[in-house]
Design a protein around this motif. Structure first.
Motif, short mmCIF file in Angstrom:
data_model
loop_
_atom_site.label_atom_id
_atom_site.label_comp_id
_atom_site.label_asym_id
_atom_site.label_seq_id
_atom_site.Cartn_x
_atom_site.Cartn_y
_atom_site.Cartn_z
N GLU A 24 18.85 27.40 27.49
CA GLU A 24 19.49 26.14 27.62
C GLU A 24 20.42 25.73 26.52
O GLU A 24 20.01 26.21 25.47
N ARG A 31 21.35 18.31 28.00
CA ARG A 31 21.25 19.56 28.45
C ARG A 31 23.07 19.65 28.78
O ARG A 31 23.37 18.86 29.57
N LYS A 33 25.32 22.12 31.08
CA LYS A 33 25.19 23.07 32.24
C LYS A 33 26.30 23.97 32.04
O LYS A 33 27.55 23.76 31.94
N ARG A 36 25.02 31.20 34.34
CA ARG A 36 24.40 31.94 33.57
C ARG A 36 25.06 32.88 32.83
O ARG A 36 24.80 33.37 31.79
#
Length: 65
Positions: A24, A31, A33, A36
């Protein structure tokens, strides 16, 4: 003890906090985004802060085969 246990769990830089185990990124507690793959690249770069990381080193770290 594996490699994950010997490296810091969290990295703080500017208003950001990167938690590598939780995968994270947070900015001032919110947070952020990230895909990955982008997060994986960021982890490698933060772990080598102040160093030049070549394209080949990134490739080897992210896709070892």
């Amino acid at each position: 003890m594996d490699l994950l246990d010997r490296t810091p769990r969290r990295y703080l830089f500017g208003p950001f906090e990167l938690d590598r185990r939780a995968a994270e990124l947070r900015k001032r507690g919110i947070r952020v985004k990230l895909p990955r793959q982008a997060l994986d690249v960021l982890i490698v770069l933060v772990e080598h802060s102040g160093e030049v990381v070549t394209r080949e080193e990134l490739r080897d770290a992210l896709w070892p085969k």
